[in-house]
Design a protein around this motif. Structure first.
Motif, short mmCIF file in Angstrom:
data_model
loop_
_atom_site.label_atom_id
_atom_site.label_comp_id
_atom_site.label_asym_id
_atom_site.label_seq_id
_atom_site.Cartn_x
_atom_site.Cartn_y
_atom_site.Cartn_z
N GLU A 185 -5.21 -7.98 2.49
CA GLU A 185 -6.24 -8.87 3.05
C GLU A 185 -6.12 -10.27 2.48
OE1 GLU A 185 -10.02 -7.03 2.45
OE2 GLU A 185 -9.57 -5.38 3.81
N GLU A 186 -5.84 -10.36 1.18
CA GLU A 186 -5.65 -11.67 0.54
C GLU A 186 -4.45 -12.38 1.16
OE1 GLU A 186 -4.55 -13.41 -3.87
OE2 GLU A 186 -5.57 -11.48 -3.73
N TRP A 187 -3.39 -11.63 1.43
CA TRP A 187 -2.20 -12.23 2.04
C TRP A 187 -2.53 -12.76 3.43
CZ3 TRP A 187 0.84 -11.66 6.34
CH2 TRP A 187 2.04 -12.34 6.33
N PHE A 188 -3.25 -11.96 4.22
CA PHE A 188 -3.62 -12.40 5.57
C PHE A 188 -4.56 -13.61 5.51
CE2 PHE A 188 -2.19 -8.24 7.24
CZ PHE A 188 -1.42 -8.71 8.28
N ALA A 189 -5.43 -13.67 4.53
CA ALA A 189 -6.34 -14.80 4.39
C ALA A 189 -5.56 -16.09 4.10
CB ALA A 189 -7.35 -14.54 3.28
N GLY A 190 -4.43 -15.96 3.43
CA GLY A 190 -3.64 -17.13 3.08
C GLY A 190 -2.64 -17.55 4.15
N PRO B 178 2.12 -5.85 12.55
CA PRO B 178 3.19 -5.28 11.74
C PRO B 178 3.89 -6.42 11.00
CG PRO B 178 3.77 -5.22 14.06
CD PRO B 178 2.36 -5.72 13.96
N LEU B 179 4.17 -6.23 9.74
CA LEU B 179 4.76 -7.29 8.94
C LEU B 179 6.27 -7.07 8.81
CD1 LEU B 179 2.16 -7.51 6.05
CD2 LEU B 179 2.28 -8.89 8.11
N SER B 180 6.97 -8.18 8.67
CA SER B 180 8.41 -8.11 8.45
C SER B 180 8.65 -7.63 7.02
CB SER B 180 9.03 -9.48 8.66
OG SER B 180 8.65 -10.35 7.61
N PRO B 181 9.86 -7.20 6.72
CA PRO B 181 10.14 -6.77 5.34
C PRO B 181 9.88 -7.87 4.31
CG PRO B 181 11.85 -5.98 6.81
CD PRO B 181 10.96 -6.88 7.63
N ALA B 182 10.18 -9.10 4.65
CA ALA B 182 9.93 -10.19 3.71
C ALA B 182 8.43 -10.36 3.47
CB ALA B 182 10.53 -11.49 4.25
N GLN B 183 7.64 -10.24 4.53
CA GLN B 183 6.19 -10.36 4.39
C GLN B 183 5.63 -9.18 3.59
OE1 GLN B 183 5.40 -10.58 8.57
NE2 GLN B 183 5.17 -12.82 8.52
N GLU B 184 6.17 -7.99 3.83
CA GLU B 184 5.75 -6.82 3.06
C GLU B 184 6.07 -7.03 1.58
OE1 GLU B 184 4.01 -4.15 3.55
OE2 GLU B 184 3.82 -4.27 5.72
N ALA B 185 7.21 -7.64 1.28
CA ALA B 185 7.58 -7.93 -0.10
C ALA B 185 6.58 -8.89 -0.73
CB ALA B 185 8.99 -8.49 -0.17
N GLU B 186 6.12 -9.89 0.03
CA GLU B 186 5.11 -10.82 -0.47
C GLU B 186 3.81 -10.09 -0.77
OE1 GLU B 186 4.63 -14.06 2.25
OE2 GLU B 186 6.73 -14.66 2.10
N VAL B 187 3.41 -9.18 0.12
CA VAL B 187 2.19 -8.40 -0.10
C VAL B 187 2.34 -7.54 -1.35
CG1 VAL B 187 0.75 -6.55 0.84
CG2 VAL B 187 1.49 -8.40 2.32
#
Length: 157
Positions: free
Chosen positions: A94-99, A26-35
């Motif tokens: 997936e690109e975000w997780f790869a980075g 589960p991603l934080s709101p900030a991480q979701e914003a990056e995605v």
């Protein structure tokens, strides 16, 4: 007599929810914003030509954009709707997780550089304090020596 066989207790059957392999954590709101930012950038990059045509048409216009650039606006929106799909969102995720590892490594390098600079500053501060302390001791010694000469000289005269 035969030993009695006692069945081992079984854990209660709990059905595990299906694991989503595309979104392992589960991603934080900030991480979701990056995605989301990555997702929108991917969609905009696919529709760059249509966006450019609409922007060129709209440049220098205000209210008249609604009827002068209707065709470009519809083409741009159609392209955006075509590429703004769940699959594209999953690809961005997936690109975000790869980075993640690359960003973590970059963050560690930045922290190491900050720590190195902090150590340098501390060392420079210590050297400066030592230099000032030695100068102060030298100055006090000279003042004592000069004070002793003045009192001795005036006493004997």
């Amino acid at each position: 007599m035969a030993p009695s066989v006692v069945p081992e207790p079984q854990p209660p059957s709990t059905s595990r929810p299906q694991q989503n392999l595309r979104n392992p954590l589960p991603l934080s709101p900030a991480q979701e914003a990056e995605v989301r930012k990555l997702y929108y950038a991917r969609v905009r990059s696919r529709c760059a030509d249509e966006i450019k045509e609409f922007a060129d048409c709209a440049r220098g216009r205000t209210v008249s954009v609604a009827w002068h650039c209707r065709a470009q606006h519809l083409a741009m929106n159609g392209c955006m709707i075509q590429f703004a799909t769940k699959a594209e969102e999953d690809a961005a995720r997936e690109e975000w997780f790869a980075g993640v590892l690359e960003r973590r490594k970059q963050k560690e390098e930045e922290l190491a550089a900050v720590e190195k600079r902090r150590v340098e500053v501390i060392e420079l501060t210590r050297k400066q304090e030592e230099k000032e302390r030695l100068e102060m001791e030298k100055k006090l010694a000279e003042e004592k020596q000069n004070e002793g000469k003045k009192t001795r000289g005036s006493w004997w005269r």
